[in-house]
Design a protein around this motif. Structure first.
Motif, mmCIF file in Angstrom:
data_model
loop_
_atom_site.group_PDB
_atom_site.id
_atom_site.type_symbol
_atom_site.label_atom_id
_atom_site.label_comp_id
_atom_site.label_asym_id
_atom_site.label_seq_id
_atom_site.Cartn_x
_atom_site.Cartn_y
_atom_site.Cartn_z
ATOM 1 N N LEU B 16 0.522 -0.698 -0.132
ATOM 2 C CA LEU B 16 0.253 0.233 0.377
ATOM 3 C C LEU B 16 0.775 1.296 0.109
ATOM 4 C CD1 LEU B 16 -2.668 -1.188 2.476
ATOM 5 C CD2 LEU B 16 -2.980 -1.103 0.336
ATOM 6 N N PRO B 17 0.516 2.825 -0.617
ATOM 7 C CA PRO B 17 1.207 3.680 -0.897
ATOM 8 C C PRO B 17 1.556 3.783 1.026
ATOM 9 C CG PRO B 17 -1.196 4.250 -1.744
ATOM 10 C CD PRO B 17 -1.001 1.968 -1.323
ATOM 11 N N LEU B 18 2.292 4.046 1.941
ATOM 12 C CA LEU B 18 2.327 4.139 3.282
ATOM 13 C C LEU B 18 2.428 5.715 3.416
ATOM 14 C CD1 LEU B 18 4.203 1.746 4.470
ATOM 15 C CD2 LEU B 18 2.182 1.493 4.504
ATOM 16 N N ARG B 24 -7.153 7.719 1.303
ATOM 17 C CA ARG B 24 -8.070 6.806 1.750
ATOM 18 C C ARG B 24 -7.371 5.158 0.294
ATOM 19 N NH1 ARG B 24 -12.736 10.292 3.963
ATOM 20 N NH2 ARG B 24 -12.539 10.033 6.235
ATOM 21 N N ALA B 25 -7.746 4.474 0.682
ATOM 22 C CA ALA B 25 -7.181 3.897 -0.100
ATOM 23 C C ALA B 25 -8.530 1.764 0.062
ATOM 24 C CB ALA B 25 -5.819 2.713 0.448
ATOM 25 N N ASP B 50 -12.384 10.841 -1.435
ATOM 26 C CA ASP B 50 -13.369 10.807 -1.162
ATOM 27 C C ASP B 50 -13.957 9.267 -1.240
ATOM 28 O OD1 ASP B 50 -14.633 12.957 -0.588
ATOM 29 O OD2 ASP B 50 -15.416 13.669 -2.391
ATOM 30 N N ILE B 51 -14.364 8.717 -0.091
ATOM 31 C CA ILE B 51 -14.641 7.060 -0.538
ATOM 32 C C ILE B 51 -15.290 6.787 -1.729
ATOM 33 C CG2 ILE B 51 -15.875 5.075 0.130
ATOM 34 C CD1 ILE B 51 -13.525 6.196 1.910
ATOM 35 N N THR B 259 8.148 0.297 19.646
ATOM 36 C CA THR B 259 8.257 1.221 21.889
ATOM 37 C C THR B 259 6.668 1.042 21.327
ATOM 38 O OG1 THR B 259 8.470 3.102 20.337
ATOM 39 C CG2 THR B 259 10.272 1.970 21.861
ATOM 40 N N THR B 260 5.579 1.284 19.875
ATOM 41 C CA THR B 260 4.902 1.313 19.997
ATOM 42 C C THR B 260 3.960 0.016 18.551
ATOM 43 O OG1 THR B 260 4.815 3.104 18.374
ATOM 44 C CG2 THR B 260 4.266 3.702 20.765
ATOM 45 N N ARG B 261 3.240 -0.052 18.606
ATOM 46 C CA ARG B 261 2.425 -1.192 17.941
ATOM 47 C C ARG B 261 1.204 -0.500 17.335
ATOM 48 N NH1 ARG B 261 0.772 -7.245 20.015
ATOM 49 N NH2 ARG B 261 -0.800 -5.799 21.322
ATOM 50 N N GLN B 262 0.678 0.100 15.949
ATOM 51 C CA GLN B 262 0.136 0.658 15.111
ATOM 52 C C GLN B 262 -0.385 -0.454 14.625
ATOM 53 O OE1 GLN B 262 1.800 3.735 13.828
ATOM 54 N NE2 GLN B 262 1.631 5.076 15.007
ATOM 55 N N GLY B 263 -1.920 -1.139 14.533
ATOM 56 C CA GLY B 263 -2.786 -1.731 13.469
ATOM 57 C C GLY B 263 -3.438 -1.138 12.663
ATOM 58 N N SER B 264 -3.414 -0.797 11.415
ATOM 59 C CA SER B 264 -4.953 -0.284 10.662
ATOM 60 C C SER B 264 -5.745 -1.036 9.219
ATOM 61 C CB SER B 264 -4.372 1.245 10.286
ATOM 62 O OG SER B 264 -4.106 0.527 8.157
ATOM 63 N N TYR B 265 -6.907 -1.035 9.874
ATOM 64 C CA TYR B 265 -7.760 -1.817 9.193
ATOM 65 C C TYR B 265 -8.161 -1.240 8.335
ATOM 66 C CZ TYR B 265 -11.188 -5.627 7.691
ATOM 67 O OH TYR B 265 -11.246 -7.050 7.137
ATOM 68 N N SER B 266 -8.699 -1.841 7.206
ATOM 69 C CA SER B 266 -10.365 -1.441 6.380
ATOM 70 C C SER B 266 -10.537 -2.027 5.616
ATOM 71 C CB SER B 266 -9.658 -0.075 6.065
ATOM 72 O OG SER B 266 -9.496 -0.928 4.933
ATOM 73 N N ALA B 267 -11.672 -2.126 5.088
ATOM 74 C CA ALA B 267 -13.072 -2.778 4.533
ATOM 75 C C ALA B 267 -14.045 -2.253 3.683
ATOM 76 C CB ALA B 267 -13.476 -4.709 5.029
ATOM 77 N N THR B 268 -14.269 -2.927 2.746
ATOM 78 C CA THR B 268 -15.506 -2.455 1.831
ATOM 79 C C THR B 268 -16.392 -3.016 2.163
ATOM 80 O OG1 THR B 268 -14.395 -1.379 0.088
ATOM 81 C CG2 THR B 268 -16.265 -1.610 -0.303
#
Lengths: 169, 274
Positions: B16-18, B24-25, B50-51, B259-268
């Protein structure tokens, strides 16, 4: 809108005598629709038990004559039926599925269903979906077996006409 | 899944294009509930503000995959990348639920140098091996922040009866498991999903759900919910249509050097009318 009519005389004609097991009769009207491109609707009629969610299919009319079962592609357009029953069936289903019908009033054979139907609160659903047209879902709640002879009706406004459910104890 | 010496890292190639944080992807199926044998579904994939409006950039398809109802990979057919969108087709020749997804994870670091300049690693568009971390960050870096960061983007389509094989957890990053099947969503009903971070129920996941059609109204009409102690969120669908769900999670339970943990999730998701 559901009307309960005192229809003892009517049901006496349509249904068998009271000495037999409980009876159930259904008629479905497909209205004349005046459009340039008319396709016969896909129609599903089923009974759903309010408590168990169990579905008993009465009739499913869809395009059977297409090559490679192409007609099955649009079964999902009867969305509620597809969700409640269709998606778990292997089409066609003996005694349930049939070809699409032209406008008119149709009696649906429910004699086998009535014999085995568990007692409880039910809804009758009738759903129609038409290619390049609309979709309509009608329902009639009822109790099974019926304590008295009843004629339950509901009137469609677009894809369906009058639906009549007759019950006899 | 791919084997790695670093189980929390490099799950899949970065795809993904970080850098496109503001955008929004999304990947949008033309239909999600299919009947008949051998159904096909076509998909659009893009990055935009815009989604579901393809007005910014296409999604690159190199990290996009699909798996079928049996858990096996299914190939994306007829891929095309244009100016504003990519598209591809999926043939559903088995009954059940298919998942189209893209997932990536890796270390990210930010710091300040002694003369006050900002540094970050990896550089834009770079996908270095995690062991390069030590070389990349200066020894005297100040305010060093290292995060274990993961992204996952998904959508689902079902031919015939839905099944749940594609929801098997990878135990890496932020993941969604259905309580309500995502191809069984109806207007006016509630759906429940459970979120996991690295395979454990994720509490406090911030979930935003945006309905399609923002071009035709004045407010985004977002629904915001947060996951409970079991990782569960409940969403009531106000109307039928397509929705974009985004979930964000962060904590400090990261494996060193992070030191930190990040998670991102998306769904259509598609919600059908009653």
């Amino acid at each position: 809108m559901i009307k309960i009519l005192a229809a003892i005389s009517l049901s006496g004609v349509v249904l068998a005598s009271a000495t037999q097991a409980s009876e159930l009769a259904l008629s479905v009207e497909l209205p004349q629709i005046d459009v340039a491109e008319y396709h016969r609707p896909y129609v599903a009629a089923w009974l759903q038990n309010d408590d168990s969610g169990d579905v008993t299919n009465l009739a499913v009319w869809y395009q059977l004559d297409k090559a490679d079962d192409k007609g099955e592609q649009w079964l999902k357009d009867m969305r509620q039926w597809w969700r409640r029953s269709g998606r778990s069936l292997d089409m066609p289903v003996d005694g349930v599925t049939g070809a699409t019908q032209q406008p008119g009033v149709y009696s649906i054979d429910t004699s086998k269903v009535a014999k085995d139907l568990a007692s409880g609160n039910y809804k009758l659903y009738v759903e129609a979906a038409r290619e390049v047209g609309g979709r309509e879902l009608l329902k009639i709640p009822f109790q099974w077996p019926a304590h008295s002879a009843q004629t339950l009706e509901t009137q469609g406004h677009s894809e369906l006409g009058k639906i009549v459910l007759q019950l006899a104890p | 899944m791919m084997k790695s010496k670093f189980p929390f890292i490099a799950i899949l190639a970065l795809s993904l294009p970080l850098a496109a944080n503001a955008h929004r992807a999304w990947v949008l199926p033309a239909a999600t509930v299919l009947s008949g044998e051998n159904a096909w579904v076509t998909f659009d994939a893009a990055v935009s503000n815009d989604i579901f409006y393809t007005d910014h950039a296409p999604m690159r398809l190199n990290g996009m995959k699909a798996i079928g109802p049996d858990g096996k990979e299914v190939s994306l057919q007829n891929p095309h990348t244009g100016k504003y969108r990519s598209s591809f087709d999926l043939e559903l020749n088995k009954e059940g639920t298919y998942k189209v997804f893209s997932a990536s994870s890796g270390l990210r670091a930010r710091w300040e140098t002694e003369d006050g300049k900002r540094g970050f690693w990896p550089g834009r568009g770079e996908t270095p091996a995690p062991e390069e971390f030590k070389k990349a960050v200066p020894k005297n870096a100040k305010n060093l922040q290292v995060s274990q960061s993961s992204r996952r983007m998904e959508t689902f389509v079902t031919a015939g009866q839905p099944n749940k094989t594609v929801f098997a957890l990878q135990n890496a990053g932020l993941e969604l498991q259905p309580i309500t099947h995502p191809n069984d969503l109806f207007a006016g009903e509630k759906a429940e999903f459970r979120f996991f971070i690295d395979g454990k129920p994720a509490e406090g996941v911030e979930v935003t759900v945006i309905p399609d059609g923002s071009r035709y109204r004045n407010s985004p009409n977002e629904i915001k919910v947060q996951s409970d102690g079991k990782g569960v969120v409940s969403i009531e669908w106000p109307s039928a249509g397509r929705y974009w769900l985004e979930a964000e999670y962060q904590d400090d339970k990261a494996p060193a050097p992070a030191t930190t943990r990040q998670g991102s999730y998306s769904a259509t998701l598609e919600v059908l009318p009653q």
